[in-house]
Write a protein that holds these residues in place. Structure first.
Motif, PDB file in Angstrom:
ATOM      1  N   ARG A  99       0.822  -1.210   0.000  1.00 40.78           N
ATOM      2  CA  ARG A  99       0.000   0.000   0.000  1.00 40.78           C
ATOM      3  C   ARG A  99       0.857   1.261   0.000  1.00 40.78           C
ATOM      4  NH1 ARG A  99      -4.513   1.094   3.605  1.00 40.78           N
ATOM      5  NH2 ARG A  99      -4.982   2.403   1.803  1.00 40.78           N
ATOM      6  N   LEU A 100       1.946   1.246   0.736  1.00 44.85           N
ATOM      7  CA  LEU A 100       2.845   2.398   0.748  1.00 44.85           C
ATOM      8  C   LEU A 100       3.479   2.613  -0.620  1.00 44.85           C
ATOM      9  CD1 LEU A 100       4.473   1.775   4.225  1.00 44.85           C
ATOM     10  CD2 LEU A 100       3.216   3.849   3.593  1.00 44.85           C
ATOM     11  N   CYS A 101       3.906   1.523  -1.245  1.00 41.43           N
ATOM     12  CA  CYS A 101       4.511   1.644  -2.578  1.00 41.43           C
ATOM     13  C   CYS A 101       3.493   2.136  -3.598  1.00 41.43           C
ATOM     14  CB  CYS A 101       5.110   0.301  -3.010  1.00 41.43           C
ATOM     15  SG  CYS A 101       6.624  -0.144  -2.129  1.00 41.43           S
ATOM     16  N   ASN A 108       3.651  10.361  -8.523  1.00 43.42           N
ATOM     17  CA  ASN A 108       4.505  10.728  -9.668  1.00 43.42           C
ATOM     18  C   ASN A 108       5.516  11.822  -9.321  1.00 43.42           C
ATOM     19  OD1 ASN A 108       3.326   8.978 -11.660  1.00 43.42           O
ATOM     20  ND2 ASN A 108       1.540  10.325 -11.659  1.00 43.42           N
ATOM     21  N   ARG A 109       6.241  11.612  -8.242  1.00 39.86           N
ATOM     22  CA  ARG A 109       7.265  12.581  -7.859  1.00 39.86           C
ATOM     23  C   ARG A 109       8.406  12.601  -8.897  1.00 39.86           C
ATOM     24  NH1 ARG A 109       8.044  14.354  -2.594  1.00 39.86           N
ATOM     25  NH2 ARG A 109      10.265  13.837  -2.701  1.00 39.86           N
ATOM     26  N   PRO A 110       9.095  13.744  -9.030  1.00 44.57           N
ATOM     27  CA  PRO A 110      10.126  13.846 -10.066  1.00 44.57           C
ATOM     28  C   PRO A 110      11.366  12.996  -9.801  1.00 44.57           C
ATOM     29  CG  PRO A 110      10.057  15.829  -8.703  1.00 44.57           C
ATOM     30  CD  PRO A 110       8.848  15.023  -8.337  1.00 44.57           C
ATOM     31  N   LYS A 111      11.589  12.592  -8.551  1.00 42.36           N
ATOM     32  CA  LYS A 111      12.732  11.729  -8.236  1.00 42.36           C
ATOM     33  C   LYS A 111      12.259  10.563  -7.388  1.00 42.36           C
ATOM     34  CE  LYS A 111      15.689  12.990  -5.142  1.00 42.36           C
ATOM     35  NZ  LYS A 111      16.748  13.702  -4.372  1.00 42.36           N
ATOM     36  N   PRO A 112      12.967   9.438  -7.429  1.00 42.77           N
ATOM     37  CA  PRO A 112      12.522   8.258  -6.675  1.00 42.77           C
ATOM     38  C   PRO A 112      12.468   8.511  -5.171  1.00 42.77           C
ATOM     39  CG  PRO A 112      14.221   7.659  -8.272  1.00 42.77           C
ATOM     40  CD  PRO A 112      14.183   9.154  -8.222  1.00 42.77           C
ATOM     41  N   THR A 113      11.481   7.907  -4.547  1.00 43.45           N
ATOM     42  CA  THR A 113      11.370   7.921  -3.091  1.00 43.45           C
ATOM     43  C   THR A 113      12.137   6.724  -2.542  1.00 43.45           C
ATOM     44  OG1 THR A 113       9.204   9.001  -3.161  1.00 43.45           O
ATOM     45  CG2 THR A 113       9.767   7.796  -1.148  1.00 43.45           C
ATOM     46  N   LYS A 114      12.891   6.937  -1.484  1.00 49.46           N
ATOM     47  CA  LYS A 114      13.616   5.842  -0.839  1.00 49.46           C
ATOM     48  C   LYS A 114      12.671   5.068   0.078  1.00 49.46           C
ATOM     49  CE  LYS A 114      18.045   8.330  -0.770  1.00 49.46           C
ATOM     50  NZ  LYS A 114      19.094   8.942   0.093  1.00 49.46           N
ATOM     51  N   TYR A 159       8.214  -8.760  -2.434  1.00 53.72           N
ATOM     52  CA  TYR A 159       7.456  -7.775  -3.203  1.00 53.72           C
ATOM     53  C   TYR A 159       8.393  -6.680  -3.722  1.00 53.72           C
ATOM     54  CZ  TYR A 159       4.354  -3.922  -4.330  1.00 53.72           C
ATOM     55  OH  TYR A 159       3.734  -2.881  -4.981  1.00 53.72           O
ATOM     56  N   LEU A 160       9.256  -6.186  -2.842  1.00 51.33           N
ATOM     57  CA  LEU A 160      10.208  -5.162  -3.285  1.00 51.33           C
ATOM     58  C   LEU A 160      11.154  -5.734  -4.332  1.00 51.33           C
ATOM     59  CD1 LEU A 160      11.130  -3.504   0.139  1.00 51.33           C
ATOM     60  CD2 LEU A 160       9.581  -2.615  -1.616  1.00 51.33           C
ATOM     61  N   ARG A 161      11.601  -6.952  -4.112  1.00 55.35           N
ATOM     62  CA  ARG A 161      12.603  -7.567  -4.993  1.00 55.35           C
ATOM     63  C   ARG A 161      12.027  -7.869  -6.368  1.00 55.35           C
ATOM     64  NH1 ARG A 161      14.175 -12.708  -6.167  1.00 55.35           N
ATOM     65  NH2 ARG A 161      12.493 -13.554  -4.878  1.00 55.35           N
ATOM     66  N   THR A 162      10.786  -8.360  -6.423  1.00 57.06           N
ATOM     67  CA  THR A 162      10.248  -8.842  -7.699  1.00 57.06           C
ATOM     68  C   THR A 162       9.265  -7.873  -8.357  1.00 57.06           C
ATOM     69  OG1 THR A 162       8.426 -10.047  -6.639  1.00 57.06           O
ATOM     70  CG2 THR A 162      10.508 -11.226  -6.926  1.00 57.06           C
ATOM     71  N   GLN A 163       8.524  -7.097  -7.568  1.00 54.22           N
ATOM     72  CA  GLN A 163       7.505  -6.222  -8.139  1.00 54.22           C
ATOM     73  C   GLN A 163       7.988  -4.782  -8.310  1.00 54.22           C
ATOM     74  OE1 GLN A 163       4.649  -7.689  -9.282  1.00 54.22           O
ATOM     75  NE2 GLN A 163       5.774  -9.525  -8.653  1.00 54.22           N
ATOM     76  N   ILE A 164       8.779  -4.293  -7.384  1.00 53.14           N
ATOM     77  CA  ILE A 164       9.381  -2.964  -7.531  1.00 53.14           C
ATOM     78  C   ILE A 164      10.671  -3.075  -8.334  1.00 53.14           C
ATOM     79  CG2 ILE A 164      10.286  -0.935  -6.353  1.00 53.14           C
ATOM     80  CD1 ILE A 164       7.243  -1.408  -6.050  1.00 53.14           C
ATOM     81  N   GLY A 165      11.488  -4.061  -8.001  1.00 49.54           N
ATOM     82  CA  GLY A 165      12.669  -4.360  -8.801  1.00 49.54           C
ATOM     83  C   GLY A 165      13.782  -3.335  -8.651  1.00 49.54           C
ATOM     84  N   HIS A 169      11.111   3.739 -11.588  1.00 45.40           N
ATOM     85  CA  HIS A 169      11.337   5.187 -11.653  1.00 45.40           C
ATOM     86  C   HIS A 169      10.814   5.911 -10.421  1.00 45.40           C
ATOM     87  CE1 HIS A 169       7.084   5.158 -12.844  1.00 45.40           C
ATOM     88  NE2 HIS A 169       7.073   6.437 -12.513  1.00 45.40           N
ATOM     89  N   ALA A 170       9.903   5.271  -9.650  1.00 43.28           N
ATOM     90  CA  ALA A 170       9.275   5.944  -8.518  1.00 43.28           C
ATOM     91  C   ALA A 170       9.866   5.553  -7.175  1.00 43.28           C
ATOM     92  CB  ALA A 170       7.775   5.659  -8.506  1.00 43.28           C
ATOM     93  N   ILE A 171      10.422   4.339  -7.081  1.00 39.14           N
ATOM     94  CA  ILE A 171      10.864   3.810  -5.779  1.00 39.14           C
ATOM     95  C   ILE A 171      12.222   3.138  -5.901  1.00 39.14           C
ATOM     96  CG2 ILE A 171      10.326   2.179  -3.910  1.00 39.14           C
ATOM     97  CD1 ILE A 171       7.367   2.394  -4.797  1.00 39.14           C
TER      98      ILE A 171
END
Length: 231
Positions: A99-101, A108-114, A159-165, A169-171
Motif C-alpha cells: 500500500r505504501l509503494c 509521480n514525484r520527479p525523483k525516486p522515493t527511498k 514484493y520489493l525484490r520482484t515487483q518494484i525491482g 522510476h518511482a521507488i
C-alpha cells in the motif's frame, strides 16, 4: 528531508524516529496509540504524529501522507503474543509495504522515493543465491508452516525484490536484515554485510536496535551509502 516512519512506536521504530529527529529531518510517524508516546515527541516541531492503523487508511489518505516524503521506512512487526503471531492481520508487513509503494507511485514525484524495510536475517535474498545449509532450510520450512510472521517478512521483501525491482522510476529500496535484536542506549561500532555471515538459526548473532535505527537513518540521508546498498 521529509521522512515517513510506520511502526514508529515499536522498539526499533521509536529509535529510528529519534535518530532522524537528531539529524533535524522532518518526520511523520504513523502510530495507533499516540497517547503512549513520549511527551518530547508531542512537542517536537519537526515531528508530525498521525494517529491511525496503517492498513485502515484509505488510498487517498495514504497518498496524501507520502506525497511530500523523500523517504519511507517500515519498522512494522508482529507482537510476540499468541494473537500477534496467529491473529489478523497476518500479512501486516507485506500489505503495508504494497500500500505504501502504491501510494508513492500514485504521486509521480520527479525523483525516486527511498523505501527502507526492516526485515529479518532469517529471510534469504533469492537474487544472491545465498548459501544455506540443508538443516537451516528444513527449519525455515517449518517456520513458514508454523509462524505466519516469518512468511510475512519474506513476502514483504519479495514484493520489493520482484515487483518494484531494481529500475523502478518511482521507488528505490533497501531491505535491512538485522540479526537478533537487543536493547542498548547508545550507538556503537557495527558492520554491514550484503548477506548473513553466520547461520540465522544455529549461530545467530546480536545487534542493538539503536544500531539498526542508526543505519536505517544513515541510508536515508547519505546518498553515497544509499547507492551502495539500494536494491
Amino acid at each position: 528531508m521529509t521522512i515517513l516512519v510506520v511502526g514508529a512506536s515499536g522498539a526499533t521504530g521509536s529509535k529510528l524516529v529519534e535518530q532522524l529527529l537528531s539529524k533535524n529531518h522532518q518526520v511523520k510517524a504513523i502510530v495507533r496509540s499516540p497517547e503512549k508516546l513520549p511527551e518530547s515527541w508531542k512537542t517536537n516541531k519537526n515531528l508530525q504524529i498521525i494517529a491511525a492503523s496503517v492498513l485502515d487508511l484509505s488510498d487517498a489518505e495514504m497518498s496524501n501522507i507520502v506525497k511530500d516524503c523523500d523517504a519511507v521506512a517500515s519498522c512494522l512487526g508482529h507482537n510476540l503474543t499468541f494473537k500477534g503471531i496467529y491473529g489478523q492481520p497476518r500479512k501486516l508487513v507485506t500489505d503495508a509495504t504494497k500500500r505504501l509503494c502504491h501510494a508513492i507511485k500514485s504521486n509521480n514525484r520527479p525523483k525516486p522515493t527511498k523505501f527502507v524495510l526492516m526485515n529479518t536475517t532469517g529471510n534469504s535474498n533469492r537474487d544472491l543465491n545465498e548459501p544455506i545449509s540443508f538443516a537451516q532450510k528444513c527449519v525455515i520450512g517449518l517456520l513458514r508452516l508454523l509462524l505466519p510472521p516469518h512468511v510475512d517478512n519474506e513476502k514483504a521483501a519479495d514484493y520489493l525484490r520482484t515487483q518494484i525491482g531494481q529500475n523502478n522510476h518511482a521507488i528505490e529500496w533497501v531491505a535491512v536484515r538485522p540479526d537478533g535484536l537487543i536493547n542498548e542506549e547508545v550507538v556503537t561500532a557495527y558492520e554491514i554485510h550484503p548477506s548473513p555471515t553466520r547461520s540465522a538459526i544455529f549461530n545467530a548473532g546480536k545487534v542493538s536496535r539503536i544500531n539498526v535505527a542508526h543505519f536505517m537513518a544513515s541510508l536515508m540521508d547519505d546518498d553515497t551509502l544509499w547507492t551502495q546498498w539500494k536494491g
